[in-house]
Design an enzyme around this catalytic site. Structure first.
Site, PDB file in Angstrom:
ATOM      1  N   HIS A   1      -2.104   0.681  -9.576  1.00 16.34           N
ATOM      2  CA  HIS A   1      -2.463  -0.330  -8.739  1.00 16.34           C
ATOM      3  C   HIS A   1      -3.134  -1.483  -9.767  1.00 16.34           C
ATOM      4  O   HIS A   1      -4.404  -1.778  -9.208  1.00 16.34           O
ATOM      5  CB  HIS A   1      -3.298   0.299  -7.674  1.00 16.34           C
ATOM      6  CG  HIS A   1      -3.661  -0.340  -6.499  1.00 16.34           C
ATOM      7  ND1 HIS A   1      -4.156  -0.105  -5.324  1.00 16.34           N
ATOM      8  CD2 HIS A   1      -3.828  -1.666  -6.348  1.00 16.34           C
ATOM      9  CE1 HIS A   1      -4.391  -0.771  -4.356  1.00 16.34           C
ATOM     10  NE2 HIS A   1      -4.176  -2.271  -4.978  1.00 16.34           N
TER      11      HIS A   1
ATOM     12  N   GLU B   1      -3.965   7.406  -3.266  1.00 21.64           N
ATOM     13  CA  GLU B   1      -4.480   7.103  -4.899  1.00 21.64           C
ATOM     14  C   GLU B   1      -6.161   7.710  -5.124  1.00 21.64           C
ATOM     15  O   GLU B   1      -6.760   7.461  -4.108  1.00 21.64           O
ATOM     16  CB  GLU B   1      -4.481   5.611  -4.982  1.00 21.64           C
ATOM     17  CG  GLU B   1      -3.268   4.899  -4.854  1.00 21.64           C
ATOM     18  CD  GLU B   1      -3.304   3.454  -4.699  1.00 21.64           C
ATOM     19  OE1 GLU B   1      -4.599   2.846  -5.082  1.00 21.64           O
ATOM     20  OE2 GLU B   1      -2.379   2.831  -4.483  1.00 21.64           O
TER      21      GLU B   1
ATOM     22  N   ARG C   1       0.941  -1.324   0.015  1.00 17.59           N
ATOM     23  CA  ARG C   1       0.017   0.063  -0.139  1.00 17.59           C
ATOM     24  C   ARG C   1       0.853   1.197   0.021  1.00 17.59           C
ATOM     25  O   ARG C   1       2.063   1.226   0.528  1.00 17.59           O
ATOM     26  CB  ARG C   1      -0.918   0.122   1.228  1.00 17.59           C
ATOM     27  CG  ARG C   1      -2.083  -1.026   1.130  1.00 17.59           C
ATOM     28  CD  ARG C   1      -3.207  -0.660   0.268  1.00 17.59           C
ATOM     29  NE  ARG C   1      -4.206  -1.401   0.151  1.00 17.59           N
ATOM     30  CZ  ARG C   1      -4.477  -2.463  -0.434  1.00 17.59           C
ATOM     31  NH1 ARG C   1      -3.578  -2.782  -1.506  1.00 17.59           N
ATOM     32  NH2 ARG C   1      -5.692  -3.212  -0.606  1.00 17.59           N
TER      33      ARG C   1
HETATM   34  C1  DGY Z   1      -6.006  -6.068  -2.666  1.00 16.28           C
HETATM   35  O1  DGY Z   1      -6.816  -6.777  -2.838  1.00 16.28           O
HETATM   36  O2  DGY Z   1      -5.661  -5.696  -1.495  1.00 16.28           O
HETATM   37  C2  DGY Z   1      -5.411  -5.339  -3.815  1.00 16.28           C
HETATM   38  O3  DGY Z   1      -4.560  -4.407  -3.629  1.00 16.28           O
HETATM   39  C3  DGY Z   1      -6.623  -4.575  -4.574  1.00 16.28           C
HETATM   40  O4  DGY Z   1      -6.873  -3.341  -3.628  1.00 16.28           O
END
Ligand code: DGY
Length: 338
Positions: free
Chosen positions: A304, A286, A257
């Site tokens: 992402h 984001e 993240r």
């Molecule tokens: C997740 O599944 O956490 C991916 O990063 C999509 O947000």
């Protein structure tokens, strides 16, 4: 690309009355095959416009629903959870990450929360390798040269990156995705180490060496992959102090993240070349990102897309529906987190 229907998840066999009577809202439009099963099998309340829902809209649309298929584009913080209509019993997030959900608040309200582990491991581990390799070979800036029509004659000194083969990779967060990265990295002939809260048993360590102390591992990391969940402990984990421990010219990838990285530490390190390159699939704030990244030729940037393949997104959606089906029918949840 034709949408692959693929495996439809556990709920493939029979539509039950229990799911047909289950008012279920989805905050986003899901892949076609998932959307079809959702509308077939449940009393479906889709988000036809696919607009991200703010708190007010979310609460309004959830009225009368028993379940919500949510996603990381909405925040289920304590206040939102407290305002959810009483009818809402379960939230299934279309993600493995749950950092957009206050799990303690959910537990306190008795809201069941489910996520989508396992099914996105391979796609996200692939993306992590893409980020490491794309950064190491400066793939994005090389491609930009070509697209701008500036590709001159081949030159022995042109567009030089760095090899992954024979280098040392440190993985921060040895969950399923970290393990997937370790397996792949060995195929590149890398020596793999990891830092995790707990040491993994040998069958989950994938031959990687455990470092309880990140400060001991970082000076050995020619490459560093961040694959940990975002928590209070991992917020700004890669900060100036830890960057200072990396060898000169290290390559960093983040598919965890955005906030796991302190941008104010990484960007100057990329500008100076102290960190040779970074491959980033996730960003703080984001879909906005710190614009300084856009000016950096040694930043390989993706929006992402860690889990963004048809097969994986179908499997994630089916997992959400399987969790809902289990709730409606009173059977075991495939993946419950609260
Ligand atoms: C997740 O599944 O956490 C991916 O990063 C999509 O947000």
């Amino acid at each position: 690309m034709t949408p692959a229907t693929g495996d439809k998840g556990q709920g493939d066999e029979l539509m039950s009355d229990a799911t047909k009577r289950f008012p279920l809202m989805a905050t986003r439009l899901m892949p076609e095959a998932v959307e079809a099963r959702f509308r077939d099998e449940f009393d479906a309340r889709p988000n036809e416009e696919d607009t991200p829902l703010d708190r007010k809209l979310l609460i309004e649309r959830a009225e009368g629903c028993h379940g919500i298929v949510g996603s990381p584009t909405e925040r289920f913080d304590a206040e939102t959870i407290a305002l959810l209509p009483e009818s809402v019993e379960i939230l299934a997030t279309f993600s493995v990450g749950c950092d957009h959900i206050d799990l303690e608040a959910a537990k306190a309200r008795g809201l069941v929360v489910c996520n989508t582990p396992d099914v996105l491991t391979d796609a996200t581990a692939d993306t992590t390798i893409l980020c490491l390799l794309g950064a190491a070979r400066m793939a994005q800036s090389a491609e930009a040269v070509l697209r701008r029509g500036e590709w001159g004659r081949w030159s022995p000194r042109g567009m030089l990156g760095t090899d992954m083969t024979g280098k040392r990779l440190g993985i921060v967060g040895m969950g399923r995705i970290g393990q997937g990265v370790a397996r792949r990295a060995q195929g590149f002939g890398m020596e793999v180490m990891y830092h995790n809260r707990r040491e993994r048993p040998p069958e989950e360590a994938e031959g990687a060496t455990f470092h309880a102390d990140a400060a001991e591992m970082l000076p050995q990391c020619d490459f560093l992959a961040l694959t940990c969940p975002l928590t209070d402990e991992t917020h700004h984990w890669l900060n100036a102090e830890r960057i200072a421990l990396l060898p000169d010219g290290a390559v960093v990838a983040n598919t965890a993240r955005g906030p796991v990285v302190d941008d104010d530490a990484l960007i100057p390190a990329l500008e100076s070349g102290r960190v040779a390159a970074a491959g980033l699939d996730v960003f703080t704030g984001e879909p906005k990102l710190d614009e300084r990244y856009l000016k950096l030729e040694n930043a390989f940037l993706l929006p992402h897309i860690g889990s963004a393949t048809i097969e994986t997104r179908n499997a994630m959606g089916f997992r959400c529906l399987d969790n809902m089906k289990a709730h409606a029918e009173g059977t075991d949840y495939p993946s419950r987190v609260a």
